[in-house]
Each structure stands twice: as structure tokens, then as C-alpha cells.
Scaffold this active site. Structure first.
Site, PDB file in Angstrom:
ATOM      1  N   SER A  52      44.111  41.180  39.425  1.00  0.00           N
ATOM      2  CA  SER A  52      43.756  39.934  38.758  1.00  0.00           C
ATOM      3  C   SER A  52      43.568  38.816  39.789  1.00  0.00           C
ATOM      4  CB  SER A  52      44.811  39.599  37.711  1.00  0.00           C
ATOM      5  OG  SER A  52      44.363  38.589  36.833  1.00  0.00           O
ATOM      6  N   ASP A  82      40.739  43.627  33.697  1.00  0.00           N
ATOM      7  CA  ASP A  82      41.846  43.205  34.555  1.00  0.00           C
ATOM      8  C   ASP A  82      42.874  44.322  34.742  1.00  0.00           C
ATOM      9  OD1 ASP A  82      44.281  41.975  35.441  1.00  0.00           O
ATOM     10  OD2 ASP A  82      43.560  40.053  34.696  1.00  0.00           O
TER      11      ASP A  82
END
Length: 265
Positions: free
Chosen positions: A39, A156
């Protein structure tokens, strides 16, 4: 001194604390040999591995208004159209003269973690186009659209693995440092739909994060737990918190690095 491997976890805007950690490392001449990230940790780590200096990235963020408007947009519409992080990263690399960057050519070994929704499995980018890897690892579900890539639907990496210590490919004598910007569960109600989704994912991955932390030699925990994950108006505060957290452990970190060097010449 000994080799250093750095693991940078996800945390949306709180992940900008990683930038502060890197600023402190550079000030104390602590060189990083390899980075694994998820992320925002993947985005910051990937850019650093590509040679983008922390001060350069901080200045770029300061000049990019959309970072400070994301939280406002969430409150009004609930969803963000498009991937502004992807656009910003693309622009930064262009400004640095890095139009086509491949992970295997980076001066620092780098891995970015993503998740394929089609197979329900973790996908690790350790070669290929850097921008693709960063786009995939920052595609938080419900906010940024998934990346369709080679038959996969990528989101993600924090969905399954928010602190990928085990992906670092630890070398003999290497000191592994994990930077954890997650916060423990809080009882204050989420402010909006995005925070509901984010907190749900955080709860699901908490156990694995704790297991990953046990694999690190050193854990740095910037004090950013009070900052809402998508309040980008607090970006500077996050950077400063990361810098302060790193400064607090620099002495011990250098001692551990020196011991590693003596034990593994």
C-alpha cells in the site's frame, strides 16, 4: 555497518510516516539494502528504491493539492473517482527523468505486495514495471479501482498482508526493520463509508500483522494512530511522526547493526 532490510506497512495517509523514517535514516547514514512494502508503504518504498530522495518526495507532496483534498472528497461523495496516487507517482517519476523503470534494475532490491481478487491470492512484484507494481499495491478496494493486469484483478496488498516481513528475502547478517503505522482497534465510530471499509480490512489482517512483527529485529511505530487513515490534510504530521519515531531508536539501531557486522563479517 551491517545490511539493513526495511519493511513498510500499509496505512493510507499514515503510511507517509515511512517518509519521515527514511529522512532520519539518511541523516544518520543508515543505508537500506532491500525494501518490501504494501500500500502506501509500497509506494514510498518503491520510489525510494528507485532513487527518489525523501526530501524530493516530501516537496512533491507539498506541491500536489489533491493530496489535501482527498478527505474532503470522501465526505461529499463517499468514493474517489480514479487513482490519484497513481497519477501523482507517474508525474513524480517523469519529473525525475524515470519514464520507464523496471524493478529488477533498481539500486535497492524492492518488492511490492498486491492481491489478485480473481484467485484470492497474494501477488508479489519483484520484477517488471515499477509503476504497475505501485499502482497495484495502492489500489485500495472501494476507493481506487482494481488494476487489470495479465489476467489478474489486483488490489491493495493490505487486504491479505499489511506488513510483508516474510517477503524480504532476508540475507545472512541482515538486520530487518519493520515500520508499523497501523493502529489497534478503536471504539470511536467510523466517520464515513470509506473508514468502515478500511477498519473492516484492518480487523481481518490484524492477526497476520502481529505474526509478521515477530519476524522483525526492530519495529518502529510512529505515533500516527490518532490520524484518520484518509485525512490527507495531516500528511505533514505523519512525516514528522515517522522522523521522530526513527530518531528515538537510532542509537539502539546502530548498536544492533554494529553487532551484526561483528557476528557476520
Amino acid at each position: 555497518m551491517g545490511k539493513v532490510g526495511l519493511v513498510l506497512g500499509g496505512g493510507a495517509v499514515r503510511g507517509l510516516a515511512h517518509l519521515g523514517v527514511l529522512k532520519a535514516f539518511e541523516r544518520h547514514r543508515i543505508a537500506v539494502d532491500r525494501i518490501a512494502g504494501t500500500s502506501m508503504g509500497g509506494a514510498v518504498g518503491g520510489l525510494y528504491a528507485a532513487g527518489v530522495r525523501p526530501d524530493t518526495l516530501e516537496a512533491f507532496i507539498q506541491k500536489t493539492p489533491k493530496y489535501r483534498l482527498i478527505d474532503v472528497g470522501i465526505r461529499k461523495r463517499g468514493l474517489i473517482a480514479g487513482n490519484s496516487i497513481h497519477a501523482a507517482v507517474n508525474e513524480l517519476l517523469r519529473q525525475q527523468g524515470k519514464r520507464s523503470v523496471r524493478i529488477e534494475d533498481l539500486p535497492i532490491q524492492f518488492k511490492a505486495v498486491s492481491v489478485d481478487l480473481m484467485e484470492g491470492k497474494q501477488v508479489v512484484f519483484d520484477k517488471g514495471d515499477l509503476l504497475t507494481a505501485l499502482r497495484a499495491t495502492t489500489a485500495f478496494p472501494g476507493i481506487f479501482s482494481p488494476l487489470l493486469h495479465e489476467g489478474m484483478m489486483l488490489v491493495d496488498g493490505g487486504v491479505l498482508n499489511n506488513l510483508p516481513v516474510e517477503e524480504l528475502d532476508r540475507e545472512r547478517g541482515q538486520l530487518v526493520i519493520a515500520v508499523d503505522v497501523s493502529r489497534e482497534h478503536e471504539k470511536k465510530p467510523p466517520r464515513n463509508l470509506i473508514e468502515v471499509v478500511y477498519r473492516s480490512y484492518s480487523l481481518m489482517t490484524a492477526e497476520r500483522r502481529h505474526s509478521s512483527l515477530r519476524l522483525a529485529d526492530v519495529v518502529i511505530r510512529p505515533e500516527v494512530g490518532h490520524i484518520p487513515a484518509f485525512d490527507f490534510s495531516k500528511w505533514q504530521e505523519c512525516i514528522e511522526a515517522g522522523e521522530a519515531a526513527a530518531e528515538r531508536i537510532i542509537g539502539e539501531l546502530k548498536r544492533q547493526m554494529a553487532r551484526q557486522s561483528r557476528t557476520n563479517p
